[in-house]
Design a protein around this motif. Structure first.
Motif, mmCIF file in Angstrom:
data_model
loop_
_atom_site.group_PDB
_atom_site.id
_atom_site.type_symbol
_atom_site.label_atom_id
_atom_site.label_comp_id
_atom_site.label_asym_id
_atom_site.label_seq_id
_atom_site.Cartn_x
_atom_site.Cartn_y
_atom_site.Cartn_z
ATOM 1 N N UNK A 3 8.724 -18.350 -6.878
ATOM 2 C CA UNK A 3 8.399 -17.100 -6.193
ATOM 3 C C UNK A 3 7.578 -16.188 -7.088
ATOM 4 N N UNK A 4 6.931 -15.226 -6.455
ATOM 5 C CA UNK A 4 6.189 -14.203 -7.178
ATOM 6 C C UNK A 4 6.078 -12.980 -6.281
ATOM 7 N N UNK A 5 5.812 -11.864 -6.879
ATOM 8 C CA UNK A 5 5.623 -10.635 -6.118
ATOM 9 C C UNK A 5 4.146 -10.300 -6.137
ATOM 10 N N UNK A 6 3.635 -9.815 -5.030
ATOM 11 C CA UNK A 6 2.235 -9.423 -4.926
ATOM 12 C C UNK A 6 2.193 -7.944 -4.556
ATOM 13 N N UNK A 7 1.712 -7.124 -5.462
ATOM 14 C CA UNK A 7 1.680 -5.693 -5.214
ATOM 15 C C UNK A 7 0.260 -5.200 -5.018
ATOM 16 N N UNK A 8 0.079 -4.354 -4.040
ATOM 17 C CA UNK A 8 -1.176 -3.652 -3.833
ATOM 18 C C UNK A 8 -0.791 -2.210 -3.523
ATOM 19 N N UNK A 9 -0.573 -1.454 -4.570
ATOM 20 C CA UNK A 9 -0.210 -0.060 -4.404
ATOM 21 C C UNK A 9 -1.352 0.682 -3.703
ATOM 22 N N UNK A 10 -1.013 1.776 -3.082
ATOM 23 C CA UNK A 10 -2.023 2.589 -2.398
ATOM 24 C C UNK A 10 -3.167 2.921 -3.368
ATOM 25 N N UNK A 11 -4.391 2.860 -2.885
ATOM 26 C CA UNK A 11 -5.614 3.186 -3.636
ATOM 27 C C UNK A 11 -5.809 2.334 -4.893
ATOM 28 N N UNK A 12 -5.200 1.145 -4.946
ATOM 29 C CA UNK A 12 -5.256 0.344 -6.171
ATOM 30 C C UNK A 12 -6.185 -0.855 -6.087
ATOM 31 N N UNK A 13 -6.712 -1.125 -4.923
ATOM 32 C CA UNK A 13 -7.497 -2.353 -4.790
ATOM 33 C C UNK A 13 -6.567 -3.472 -4.371
ATOM 34 N N UNK A 14 -6.236 -4.346 -5.291
ATOM 35 C CA UNK A 14 -5.279 -5.410 -5.004
ATOM 36 C C UNK A 14 -5.814 -6.489 -4.081
ATOM 37 N N UNK A 111 -7.420 0.305 -0.262
ATOM 38 C CA UNK A 111 -7.929 1.634 -0.607
ATOM 39 C C UNK A 111 -7.266 2.707 0.259
ATOM 40 N N UNK A 112 -6.223 2.324 0.997
ATOM 41 C CA UNK A 112 -5.541 3.246 1.916
ATOM 42 C C UNK A 112 -4.503 4.093 1.178
ATOM 43 N N UNK A 113 -3.819 4.952 1.925
ATOM 44 C CA UNK A 113 -2.739 5.786 1.388
ATOM 45 C C UNK A 113 -1.395 5.061 1.422
ATOM 46 N N UNK A 114 -1.367 3.808 1.850
ATOM 47 C CA UNK A 114 -0.113 3.086 2.058
ATOM 48 C C UNK A 114 -0.043 1.843 1.176
ATOM 49 N N UNK A 115 1.127 1.641 0.556
ATOM 50 C CA UNK A 115 1.345 0.453 -0.260
ATOM 51 C C UNK A 115 1.297 -0.801 0.612
ATOM 52 N N UNK A 116 0.975 -1.918 -0.014
ATOM 53 C CA UNK A 116 1.034 -3.227 0.636
ATOM 54 C C UNK A 116 1.673 -4.189 -0.365
ATOM 55 N N UNK A 117 2.997 -4.104 -0.433
ATOM 56 C CA UNK A 117 3.724 -4.959 -1.362
ATOM 57 C C UNK A 117 4.331 -6.120 -0.592
ATOM 58 N N UNK A 118 4.459 -7.244 -1.265
ATOM 59 C CA UNK A 118 4.996 -8.440 -0.619
ATOM 60 C C UNK A 118 5.723 -9.294 -1.649
#
Length: 154
Positions: A3-14, A111-118
């Motif tokens: 397993x792994x975690x994939x983080x794309x915090x708000x405004x972070x690119x990712x 690039x949004x105001x919302x996190x996209x973590x998975x």
């Protein structure tokens, strides 16, 4: 199971380039792509925050390497995209998507105001041999244990 975690915090690119997960596991010595990935959304995944995208049916293609990521040849991806249906996987928190380890997938920058973590879990078939140095490791059963083992060790 890996397993792994994939983080794309708000405004972070990712962003993730087009890739197939088996390419990572090939490097870990797994002989066949007898694996699957499970993508679990921890936050809402939307087009706005760069949700996972897949090319339906692309699991029959070969993998390659793009920079530090295992991915599709960028020179060919435009042509490949025209052959397969692009699916944006918009998901609610807690939703899970199961897919073959060779399915091409990517995500756009967040690039949004919302996190996209998975959280991503990868499952390997028990019968899939693994190279470890000069040895070939074969498992007849799950190396972690069986349900019977779990019952005996509460």
């Amino acid at each position: 199971m890996l397993s792994r975690q994939s983080d794309a915090e708000a405004h972070s690119g990712g962003a993730w380039e087009w890739h197939q997960d088996y390419g990572y596991w090939y490097g870990q010595g797994f002989i066949y792509p007898h694996m699957m990935s499970v993508f679990i959304a921890l936050d809402a995944a939307t087009r706005e925050n760069g949700c996972l995208r897949v090319l339906r049916g692309s699991h029959k293609l070969e993998h390659g390497r793009v920079g530090e990521q295992t991915g599709a040849d960028p020179k060919r991806i435009g042509q490949i995209e025209s052959l397969f249906e692009l699916v944006h996987c918009e998901m609610k928190p807690g939703s899970a998507l199961f897919f073959h380890s060779n399915l091409l997938h990517s995500s756009a920058a967040n690039e949004s105001d919302h996190h996209r973590r998975s959280f991503i879990v990868c499952y390997n078939a028990t019968g899939n041999p693994q190279l470890q140095g000069e040895q070939i490791i074969k498992y007849d059963s799950c190396p972690v244990g069986t349900d019977q083992w779990l019952a005996q060790h509460p």
